[in-house]
Design a protein around this motif. Structure first.
Motif, PDB file in Angstrom:
ATOM      1  N   LEU A 147      -8.482 -35.815 100.668  1.00 13.21           N
ATOM      2  CA  LEU A 147      -9.611 -34.892 100.525  1.00 13.21           C
ATOM      3  C   LEU A 147      -9.689 -34.323  99.109  1.00 13.21           C
ATOM      4  N   GLU A 148      -8.534 -34.003  98.530  1.00 15.11           N
ATOM      5  CA  GLU A 148      -8.526 -33.476  97.162  1.00 15.11           C
ATOM      6  C   GLU A 148      -9.068 -34.512  96.178  1.00 15.11           C
ATOM      7  N   ALA A 149      -8.658 -35.769  96.374  1.00 17.01           N
ATOM      8  CA  ALA A 149      -9.142 -36.829  95.486  1.00 17.01           C
ATOM      9  C   ALA A 149     -10.655 -36.978  95.602  1.00 17.01           C
ATOM     10  N   ARG A 150     -11.151 -36.885  96.814  1.00 15.57           N
ATOM     11  CA  ARG A 150     -12.590 -37.027  97.024  1.00 15.57           C
ATOM     12  C   ARG A 150     -13.356 -35.870  96.390  1.00 15.57           C
ATOM     13  N   LEU A 151     -12.828 -34.658  96.559  1.00 14.85           N
ATOM     14  CA  LEU A 151     -13.518 -33.487  96.018  1.00 14.85           C
ATOM     15  C   LEU A 151     -13.368 -33.372  94.503  1.00 14.85           C
ATOM     16  N   ASN A 152     -12.404 -34.089  93.937  1.00 12.88           N
ATOM     17  CA  ASN A 152     -12.240 -34.112  92.480  1.00 12.88           C
ATOM     18  C   ASN A 152     -13.033 -35.252  91.838  1.00 12.88           C
ATOM     19  N   ASP A 153     -13.672 -36.042  92.674  1.00  9.83           N
ATOM     20  CA  ASP A 153     -14.475 -37.168  92.190  1.00  9.83           C
ATOM     21  C   ASP A 153     -15.868 -36.655  91.819  1.00  9.83           C
ATOM     22  N   GLU A 154     -16.170 -36.616  90.538  1.00 10.69           N
ATOM     23  CA  GLU A 154     -17.465 -36.110  90.074  1.00 10.69           C
ATOM     24  C   GLU A 154     -18.620 -36.931  90.626  1.00 10.69           C
ATOM     25  N   ASN A 155     -18.386 -38.217  90.817  1.00  7.04           N
ATOM     26  CA  ASN A 155     -19.429 -39.090  91.349  1.00  7.04           C
ATOM     27  C   ASN A 155     -19.808 -38.666  92.770  1.00  7.04           C
ATOM     28  N   PHE A 156     -18.784 -38.343  93.571  1.00  7.70           N
ATOM     29  CA  PHE A 156     -19.036 -37.895  94.947  1.00  7.70           C
ATOM     30  C   PHE A 156     -19.742 -36.543  94.951  1.00  7.70           C
ATOM     31  N   ILE A 157     -19.255 -35.621  94.125  1.00  8.56           N
ATOM     32  CA  ILE A 157     -19.826 -34.269  94.085  1.00  8.56           C
ATOM     33  C   ILE A 157     -21.290 -34.296  93.657  1.00  8.56           C
ATOM     34  N   SER A 158     -21.617 -35.166  92.717  1.00  6.31           N
ATOM     35  CA  SER A 158     -22.986 -35.192  92.191  1.00  6.31           C
ATOM     36  C   SER A 158     -23.967 -35.901  93.117  1.00  6.31           C
ATOM     37  N   LYS A 159     -23.488 -36.851  93.910  1.00  5.07           N
ATOM     38  CA  LYS A 159     -24.392 -37.647  94.740  1.00  5.07           C
ATOM     39  C   LYS A 159     -24.441 -37.210  96.206  1.00  5.07           C
ATOM     40  N   ALA A 160     -23.365 -36.642  96.704  1.00  2.61           N
ATOM     41  CA  ALA A 160     -23.330 -36.273  98.125  1.00  2.61           C
ATOM     42  C   ALA A 160     -24.184 -35.036  98.384  1.00  2.61           C
ATOM     43  N   PRO A 161     -24.820 -34.958  99.550  1.00  2.00           N
ATOM     44  CA  PRO A 161     -25.589 -33.757  99.906  1.00  2.00           C
ATOM     45  C   PRO A 161     -24.668 -32.535  99.934  1.00  2.00           C
ATOM     46  N   PRO A 162     -25.188 -31.372  99.580  1.00  2.00           N
ATOM     47  CA  PRO A 162     -24.361 -30.152  99.548  1.00  2.00           C
ATOM     48  C   PRO A 162     -23.639 -29.867 100.860  1.00  2.00           C
ATOM     49  N   ASP A 163     -24.305 -30.142 101.997  1.00  2.00           N
ATOM     50  CA  ASP A 163     -23.653 -29.851 103.279  1.00  2.00           C
ATOM     51  C   ASP A 163     -22.465 -30.769 103.528  1.00  2.00           C
ATOM     52  N   VAL A 164     -22.534 -32.003 103.012  1.00  2.00           N
ATOM     53  CA  VAL A 164     -21.413 -32.935 103.157  1.00  2.00           C
ATOM     54  C   VAL A 164     -20.233 -32.465 102.312  1.00  2.00           C
ATOM     55  N   VAL A 165     -20.534 -32.031 101.087  1.00  3.20           N
ATOM     56  CA  VAL A 165     -19.470 -31.524 100.207  1.00  3.20           C
ATOM     57  C   VAL A 165     -18.812 -30.296 100.826  1.00  3.20           C
TER      58      VAL A 165
END
Length: 205
Positions: free
Chosen positions: A162-180
């Motif tokens: 989960l930490e790796a995913r949340l530290n991924d700028e690509n995921f943070i920028s593209k995923a919907p806010p509710d998913v993040v």
């Protein structure tokens, strides 16, 4: 069968009441508490001390049941318990058999607050008492320690993912806010789980 049972109980109890009652519970008025009008039947005094004592018993039973669930103790299994108390000690002693039955503990030892306590025990601090549950009576300590270690390893791996995913700028920028936000809540939950697993392990060490 319930009407017959309640009627039998009523017939046994009504002779001990200090006011006149009907011949059958079916035609008896429902009991009420003190309404202050001076009527002997209506003005049933509430025993505040008895209520206080029973509240302590309920807290003790609830604490033991919660601990049994936490450590996955079989419902049919009897475990050892100690209860430490000061001014409430006599009241707890008076209700010892009820605590034993409701919490499925035997032996139940009631001690003073300065009484001797066993090592490797779970202590639950209540408002006016402490419940002490020897770990050896609840679980196979070595087996439980190994199980908790494995759960901790799985939880640590999930936290890392989960930490790796949340530290991924690509995921943070593209995923919907509710998913993040959902992933952040998952991470918080897993961190809390790891902390509780650590606490459980420390109780067994």
């Amino acid at each position: 069968f319930m009407p017959f049972i309640t009627e039998e109980i009523w017939q046994s109890l009504k002779g001990h009441l200090d006011y006149e009652t009907a011949e059958s519970i079916m035609v008896s008025p429902y009991p009420t508490t003190d309404d202050g009008d001076g009527d002997n039947r209506e003005d049933l005094e509430i025993d505040a001390e008895a209520e206080k004592q029973m509240a302590v018993v309920i807290d003790i039973v609830r604490a033991i049941r919660n601990a049994r669930a936490e450590f996955r103790v079989e419902p049919s299994r009897w475990i050892e318990a100690l209860v430490a108390a000061a001014e409430t000690k006599p009241a707890i002693e008076a209700q010892a058999r009820a605590i034993e039955t409701l919490a499925r503990v035997r032996p139940l030892t009631i001690i003073g607050m300065d009484g001797t306590r066993p090592d490797k025990a779970k202590t639950i601090v209540l408002e006016v008492a402490e419940v002490i549950l020897p770990m050896a009576g609840m679980v196979d300590i070595e087996a439980e320690r190994e199980r908790l270690k494995k759960e901790s390893e799985v939880t640590q791996a999930e936290i890392a993912r989960l930490e790796a995913r949340l530290n991924d700028e690509n995921f943070i920028s593209k995923a919907p806010p509710d998913v993040v936000e959902r992933e952040r809540k998952k991470l918080a939950t897993q961190r809390d789980r790891l902390m509780r697993l650590g606490e459980r392990l420390s109780q067994l060490s």
